[in-house]
Design an enzyme around this catalytic site. Structure first.
Site, PDB file in Angstrom:
ATOM      1  N   ALA A  14       0.851  -1.200   0.000  1.00 39.42           N
ATOM      2  CA  ALA A  14       0.000   0.000   0.000  1.00 39.42           C
ATOM      3  C   ALA A  14       0.881   1.243   0.000  1.00 39.42           C
ATOM      4  O   ALA A  14       0.647   2.191  -0.751  1.00 39.42           O
ATOM      5  CB  ALA A  14      -0.928  -0.014   1.207  1.00 39.42           C
ATOM      6  N   GLY A  15       1.920   1.226   0.847  1.00 39.62           N
ATOM      7  CA  GLY A  15       2.780   2.396   0.982  1.00 39.62           C
ATOM      8  C   GLY A  15       3.525   2.727  -0.298  1.00 39.62           C
ATOM      9  O   GLY A  15       3.559   3.878  -0.738  1.00 39.62           O
ATOM     10  N   PHE A 114     -10.317 -19.566  -5.207  1.00 37.20           N
ATOM     11  CA  PHE A 114     -10.064 -19.164  -3.830  1.00 37.20           C
ATOM     12  C   PHE A 114     -11.377 -19.190  -3.067  1.00 37.20           C
ATOM     13  O   PHE A 114     -12.456 -19.235  -3.656  1.00 37.20           O
ATOM     14  CB  PHE A 114      -9.431 -17.759  -3.811  1.00 37.20           C
ATOM     15  CG  PHE A 114      -8.058 -17.749  -3.198  1.00 37.20           C
ATOM     16  CD1 PHE A 114      -7.039 -18.507  -3.733  1.00 37.20           C
ATOM     17  CD2 PHE A 114      -7.784 -16.988  -2.059  1.00 37.20           C
ATOM     18  CE1 PHE A 114      -5.775 -18.512  -3.168  1.00 37.20           C
ATOM     19  CE2 PHE A 114      -6.518 -16.984  -1.487  1.00 37.20           C
ATOM     20  CZ  PHE A 114      -5.512 -17.745  -2.040  1.00 37.20           C
ATOM     21  N   ASP A 208       1.336  -0.277  14.565  1.00 37.11           N
ATOM     22  CA  ASP A 208       1.820   1.089  14.813  1.00 37.11           C
ATOM     23  C   ASP A 208       0.903   2.147  14.179  1.00 37.11           C
ATOM     24  O   ASP A 208       0.553   3.137  14.816  1.00 37.11           O
ATOM     25  CB  ASP A 208       3.237   1.288  14.229  1.00 37.11           C
ATOM     26  CG  ASP A 208       4.221   0.221  14.674  1.00 37.11           C
ATOM     27  OD1 ASP A 208       3.836  -0.652  15.469  1.00 37.11           O
ATOM     28  OD2 ASP A 208       5.380   0.254  14.219  1.00 37.11           O
ATOM     29  N   GLN A 227      -9.558 -11.704  11.714  1.00 40.08           N
ATOM     30  CA  GLN A 227      -9.646 -12.952  10.948  1.00 40.08           C
ATOM     31  C   GLN A 227      -8.692 -14.024  11.459  1.00 40.08           C
ATOM     32  O   GLN A 227      -7.494 -13.781  11.573  1.00 40.08           O
ATOM     33  CB  GLN A 227      -9.343 -12.671   9.479  1.00 40.08           C
ATOM     34  CG  GLN A 227      -9.413 -13.924   8.607  1.00 40.08           C
ATOM     35  CD  GLN A 227      -9.444 -13.575   7.127  1.00 40.08           C
ATOM     36  OE1 GLN A 227      -8.422 -13.247   6.545  1.00 40.08           O
ATOM     37  NE2 GLN A 227     -10.616 -13.626   6.527  1.00 40.08           N
ATOM     38  N   HIS A 229      -7.163 -17.369  10.236  1.00 37.95           N
ATOM     39  CA  HIS A 229      -6.978 -18.117   8.983  1.00 37.95           C
ATOM     40  C   HIS A 229      -7.120 -19.605   9.279  1.00 37.95           C
ATOM     41  O   HIS A 229      -6.593 -20.081  10.287  1.00 37.95           O
ATOM     42  CB  HIS A 229      -5.583 -17.813   8.416  1.00 37.95           C
ATOM     43  CG  HIS A 229      -5.366 -18.282   7.007  1.00 37.95           C
ATOM     44  ND1 HIS A 229      -5.232 -19.608   6.683  1.00 37.95           N
ATOM     45  CD2 HIS A 229      -5.277 -17.597   5.838  1.00 37.95           C
ATOM     46  CE1 HIS A 229      -5.065 -19.716   5.370  1.00 37.95           C
ATOM     47  NE2 HIS A 229      -5.092 -18.509   4.838  1.00 37.95           N
ATOM     48  N   LEU A 239       1.933 -19.540   8.251  1.00 35.06           N
ATOM     49  CA  LEU A 239       0.798 -19.657   7.326  1.00 35.06           C
ATOM     50  C   LEU A 239       0.995 -20.724   6.250  1.00 35.06           C
ATOM     51  O   LEU A 239       2.057 -20.845   5.660  1.00 35.06           O
ATOM     52  CB  LEU A 239       0.602 -18.300   6.638  1.00 35.06           C
ATOM     53  CG  LEU A 239      -0.470 -18.204   5.546  1.00 35.06           C
ATOM     54  CD1 LEU A 239      -1.859 -18.315   6.140  1.00 35.06           C
ATOM     55  CD2 LEU A 239      -0.335 -16.893   4.788  1.00 35.06           C
ATOM     56  N   THR A 241      -0.882 -21.460   2.697  1.00 29.98           N
ATOM     57  CA  THR A 241      -1.800 -20.690   1.839  1.00 29.98           C
ATOM     58  C   THR A 241      -3.141 -21.374   1.592  1.00 29.98           C
ATOM     59  O   THR A 241      -3.230 -22.597   1.487  1.00 29.98           O
ATOM     60  CB  THR A 241      -1.151 -20.393   0.464  1.00 29.98           C
ATOM     61  OG1 THR A 241      -2.110 -19.709  -0.343  1.00 29.98           O
ATOM     62  CG2 THR A 241      -0.731 -21.653  -0.267  1.00 29.98           C
ATOM     63  N   GLU A 242      -4.178 -20.517   1.446  1.00 34.97           N
ATOM     64  CA  GLU A 242      -5.489 -20.982   1.024  1.00 34.97           C
ATOM     65  C   GLU A 242      -5.406 -21.556  -0.392  1.00 34.97           C
ATOM     66  O   GLU A 242      -6.241 -22.349  -0.806  1.00 34.97           O
ATOM     67  CB  GLU A 242      -6.453 -19.787   1.049  1.00 34.97           C
ATOM     68  CG  GLU A 242      -7.880 -20.114   0.699  1.00 34.97           C
ATOM     69  CD  GLU A 242      -8.823 -18.963   1.066  1.00 34.97           C
ATOM     70  OE1 GLU A 242      -8.760 -18.487   2.213  1.00 34.97           O
ATOM     71  OE2 GLU A 242      -9.604 -18.553   0.206  1.00 34.97           O
ATOM     72  N   HIS A 337      -4.686 -13.927  11.761  1.00 38.02           N
ATOM     73  CA  HIS A 337      -4.068 -13.681  10.462  1.00 38.02           C
ATOM     74  C   HIS A 337      -4.206 -12.247   9.967  1.00 38.02           C
ATOM     75  O   HIS A 337      -3.309 -11.715   9.317  1.00 38.02           O
ATOM     76  CB  HIS A 337      -4.708 -14.624   9.447  1.00 38.02           C
ATOM     77  CG  HIS A 337      -4.162 -14.516   8.060  1.00 38.02           C
ATOM     78  ND1 HIS A 337      -2.822 -14.712   7.780  1.00 38.02           N
ATOM     79  CD2 HIS A 337      -4.756 -14.247   6.868  1.00 38.02           C
ATOM     80  CE1 HIS A 337      -2.636 -14.571   6.459  1.00 38.02           C
ATOM     81  NE2 HIS A 337      -3.780 -14.265   5.903  1.00 38.02           N
ATOM     82  N   ARG A 372     -12.777 -10.954   5.514  1.00 40.65           N
ATOM     83  CA  ARG A 372     -12.138 -10.687   4.233  1.00 40.65           C
ATOM     84  C   ARG A 372     -12.005 -11.966   3.426  1.00 40.65           C
ATOM     85  O   ARG A 372     -11.652 -13.018   3.973  1.00 40.65           O
ATOM     86  CB  ARG A 372     -10.734 -10.102   4.469  1.00 40.65           C
ATOM     87  CG  ARG A 372      -9.931  -9.925   3.201  1.00 40.65           C
ATOM     88  CD  ARG A 372      -8.594  -9.277   3.465  1.00 40.65           C
ATOM     89  NE  ARG A 372      -7.655 -10.093   4.211  1.00 40.65           N
ATOM     90  CZ  ARG A 372      -6.951 -11.107   3.695  1.00 40.65           C
ATOM     91  NH1 ARG A 372      -7.092 -11.453   2.425  1.00 40.65           N
ATOM     92  NH2 ARG A 372      -6.109 -11.780   4.458  1.00 40.65           N
TER      93      ARG A 372
END
Lengths: 558, 321
Positions: A14-15, A114, A208, A227, A229, A239, A241-242, A337, A372
């Site tokens: 995102a950043g 998914f 943060d 959430q 997972h 993790l 993965t799904e 998760h 989500r």
């Protein structure tokens, strides 16, 4: 005093996306991050990124419906529409930037299935999608020559008269505290996974950004929506993965039965994550698990498919559980998760504080609502990272930099000095953090009760008390991670409180918030978001209605 | 499991700051990793121990360091696989890069090398409305390079960088391969031209260290070799490295074994022999190791030639496909 038009906090997807789009809009932008951008936790997204490509006969409104149903009707539908409509274009531009998406036989972008979706619309790079996109985004960042304050830790935001004018940050490499002036600040600091123990999240994921915004007076939204997972390793919480289930793996109980038949007869293992995690936990609680876990079985999958598309989890199985997934099922359990909640923003990333924006996991637009869908988080970071960068750039156009009063730096310098020089305590930052994590996992996990959560509240207040006394051992300036952990713990305790208070406030069960004292979804009273705002009198709770456009709430079945 | 670790510490703020070894004894779970051990020390014994770590699952690339003298990811290295009861496990910062504090190194050197190779895709012409068409094989091939998490283990243990700081190095060269090998990239030739120069692909000595220490099986050296092949195919055959490779192949094809006298002459040309080779030659002659002026072929050299012919046929077939 360094200054920028736009300052982005956080160097994950995102950043960097926000930084690049603000740069393209022609303003001076810099990114500040406590780790090098490619160390960011976006790396860990394995499975893929969702988009409905119309040329494939898919329709973005179908993606929107799946997302809204997945959210248990808590997502704001106008925001979901934006995300799903823009998804296709974003996938293509990622491909043009250089992401090496897997292809189909014609050399076009390939997809996989998914959870919670009726179409295979997840674009992917083996099981390293996050890493592959993050690396390419960093390449684009280098190309654009956006400045990066690498290994700088933001300690607070400077907000005067409801307007954000900059930040205070610690240069970890030399221990110097600085004010950086900015006309706009975009928070892209990620989630808060480490508030829970265990968690799939990296050690740097300490909430943060959410705490910074909250302390600056911006409300957080739907913080109760955490959430779990369905497939994480016991102990470490690493993790799986799904994508494994997307490629056809089964979930089995101790008798070898595909128990999802009972809970989600049509979608089975690919029901939404909240549903699968609850089903697993129910099996485990009813004695149908093995040693607190159920099994993820990939043994019937083609070996070539595993080595080509699931190679990383093949490696993780061997390295972290001592299990070769091509040969035997791997024990897994639900694990913390992701947080759907976060800093309340509009669809342009704008928060309630002027000049302050947010995007990615730390933000709540809200597109994920109560739960989500897998592979919607990468999409969220790209779409809203870009939008927040663009709107922040527009905001700064006719704005002048303000010089923050020097008292801010003085106060912060004093606060840190006191923390470093605090008299030696027996207690340790790590001990408080562990106790907090265990409390949160025990009382704010898959199933919640009033009694449990009240216990959580009282435990947290004791931990807050301990935090005011705890000392650190490292008294140095250079790379004092001991100090960083103490500051992070302060942020985490603040975020933890907003989770438990919000969860106690929502008296229904929706999405990931399963409240045994109120086991049903209550659209009459709770089709709304829970807001929590920091005030001088303590956290203040309120609600705002959910935005409904085309999709009326229905009962959710998979 | 009782374990003892010796950690190379460095406190830059200490008086007369210099590195020293410190031993720690721990009781760890059987499955513990080196990172688990370091975190235990940091949390329970000495909060001032500095190291970078984040994901705990070999994805973020933060925790590269040397364990028993070899670069590894601490999170991916199990204690039981590196312990030897006779002495403590040694843990040091990664090599080549300057140490900031304890196990934290300054990675600017690493990133600056990455920046040297124009690390972004350069496409040409008008962007298509949809995706670029590319075969899945080409993408899967690149995925093995994209596995690189930029941890710096290969740079830490690169034996060329140890003596030649200008060498672009294994990580950045593997990254360069990621673009040269990408069918969407339009600057293949320009990239190879740069990589062909001094400090580039021909400076690797093929010691294999990078392949051995890479925690993600990126095999940087193999990528460097593929870059060399691509460079020669693209017409960059004038460098000493390219000529050396070509001369080597020709000599073997011709006589079945290496003619050590002919090799430098073919590589450099008789008039351009570097003067610094003279003492080497003289010393070899003095010790009776001068190669014979007339190099004999091996007895069954025909068989070697047949191998070469067969290989060439296959090359042509592949190209026609």
């Amino acid at each position: 005093m360094p200054e920028h038009d736009v300052l982005v906090i956080g160097g994950g997807l995102a950043g960097m996306r926000a930084g690049i789009s603000a740069h393209k809009a022609g303003v001076d932008v810099a990114i500040i991050s406590k780790v090098h951008p490619v160390r960011s936790h976006s790396n860990a997204a394995q499975g893929g990124i969702n988009a409905a490509l119309t040329i494939r006969g898919d329709d973005w409104t179908d993606h929107a419906f799946d997302t809204i149903k997945g959210s248990d009707y808590l997502a704001d539908q106008n925001a979901v529409e934006v995300m799903c409509r823009e998804a296709g274009g974003e996938i293509i531009s990622l491909e043009h930037m250089g992401v090496i998406f897997n292809r189909d036989e014609e050399g076009r972008l390939g997809t996989r299935s998914f959870g919670g979706q009726r179409k295979a619309r997840t674009f992917f790079v083996a099981d390293i999608t996050g890493q592959a996109i993050l690396q390419v985004m960093y390449e684009q960042l280098l190309k654009s020559q956006v400045a990066v304050y690498e290994e700088w830790f933001v300690t607070s935001l400077i907000v005067d008269d409801g307007e954000c004018n900059g930040i205070i940050a610690l240069d970890i490499r030399n221990g110097q505290l600085h004010v950086i002036k900015a006309k706009a600040v975009i928070l892209c600091g990620g989630g808060l996974g480490r508030v829970f123990e265990p968690s799939t999240n990296a050690l740097i994921v300490t909430g943060d950004a959410m705490a910074l915004a909250y302390q600056a007076g911006a409300p957080l939204m739907d913080m109760e929506m955490v959430q779990y997972h369905p497939t994480t390793l016991k102990g470490s919480g690493v993790l799986i993965t799904e994508g494994a289930r997307g490629e056809g793996a089964y979930l089995l109980n101790k008798n070898g039965d595909r128990f999802m038949e009972k809970y989600a007869p049509s979608m089975m293992e690919l029901a939404s994550r909240d549903v699968v995690s609850r089903s697993e936990q129910t099996e485990i609680n009813e004695g149908m698990g093995i040693d607190g876990c159920v099994l993820l079985d990939c043994t019937h999958l083609d070996k070539k498919l595993i080595t080509e598309r699931l190679s990383q989890i093949h490696e993780i199985g061997i390295d972290f559980a001592g299990i070769d997934i091509t040969k035997e099922p791997i024990p897994i359990k639900p694990g913390m998760h992701y947080i759907m909640g976060g800093i309340k923003t509009d669809i342009h990333g704008q928060t309630s504080v002027t000049g302050l924006y947010a995007a990615g996991e730390c933000a709540c637009v809200s597109v994920h609502g109560g739960n989500r869908l897998g592979a919607n988080s990468l999409l969220d970071t790209i779409v809203f990272g870009k939008r927040s960068g663009e709107s922040a750039a527009e905001h700064v156009l006719n704005k002048k930099l303000k010089t923050p009063h020097k008292k801010y730096l003085q106060q912060e310098t004093e606060r840190l000095k006191l923390l470093v020089n605090r008299q030696d305590s027996k207690d340790r930052v790590s001990a408080i953090r562990r106790d907090m994590g265990i409390t949160m996992d025990e009382h704010l996990g898959v199933f919640r009760t009033t009694d449990g959560m009240n216990k959580g509240v009282s435990n947290l207040s004791k931990l807050q008390q301990r935090y005011t006394q705890v000392s650190i051992q490292d008294k140095g300036k250079i790379f004092n991670t001991d100090l960083i952990f103490a500051l992070e713990l302060g942020f985490m305790l603040e975020s933890a409180e907003t989770i438990v208070k919000s969860a106690l406030h929502r008296k229904e069960s929706r999405g990931a918030h399963y409240y045994l004292d109120h086991p049903n979804r209550d659209d009459t009273n709770w089709l709304k978001h829970v807001l929590i705002t920091k005030t001088a009198e303590g956290p203040k709770l309120s609600t705002v209605p959910v935005v409904i456009t085309d999709w009326q709430p229905e009962e959710r079945k998979y | 499991m009782d374990t003892s670790l010796a950690i190379k510490r460095f406190d830059p703020e200490a008086e007369n700051a210099k590195p020293y070894w410190q031993e720690f004894s721990l009781n760890l779970e059987q499955s513990a990793t080196v990172l688990d051990a370091l975190i235990m020390i940091r949390e329970e014994i000495d909060g001032s121990l500095a190291l970078r770590c984040s994901c705990r699952s070999a994805i973020c690339g933060s925790c590269a360091m040397r364990v028993n003298g070899k670069a590894v990811l601490a999170c991916k290295t199990r204690i039981e696989n590196v312990s030897d009861n006779s002495r403590p496990i040694s843990i040091e910062p990664a090599g080549i890069m300057p140490v900031i504090k304890d196990l934290v190194v300054d990675m600017d050197l690493f990133w600056n090398k990455v920046k040297e190779i124009t690390p972004w895709l350069e496409t040409e012409g008008v962007e298509p409305k949809e995706e670029y068409i590319a075969s899945n094989e080409s993408m899967v091939n690149l995925a093995s390079v994209m596995n690189c998490i930029m941890c710096g283990a290969c740079v830490s243990d690169c034996t060329v960088l140890e003596v030649d700081p200008a060498f672009i190095g294994p990580a950045a060269l593997a990254k360069a391969y990621r673009f040269v090998g990408d069918p969407r990239d339009s600057k293949n030739k320009e990239r190879l031209e740069v990589l062909d120069q001094y400090s580039g692909i021909w400076d690797c000595t093929r010691c294999m260290e990078c392949v051995e220490v890479c925690p993600k099986d990126v095999a940087p050296m193999d990528r460097i070799m593929e870059l060399r092949e691509k460079a020669i195919q693209t017409g960059f055959n004038k460098t000493t490295g390219a000529k050396h490779a070509e001369a080597f192949t020709k000599i073997i094809e011709h006589s079945g074994s290496l003619d050590e006298l002919k090799l430098p002459i073919k590589t450099f040309g008789i008039l351009n022999m570097p003067l610094n080779m003279l003492p080497v030659g003289l010393r070899a002659a003095a010790k009776g190791k001068m190669p014979p002026v007339i190099h004999p072929s091996i007895p069954e050299v025909e068989k070697v030639k047949r191998i070469f012919d067969k290989f060439e046929e296959e090359e042509i077939e592949n190209q026609e496909e």
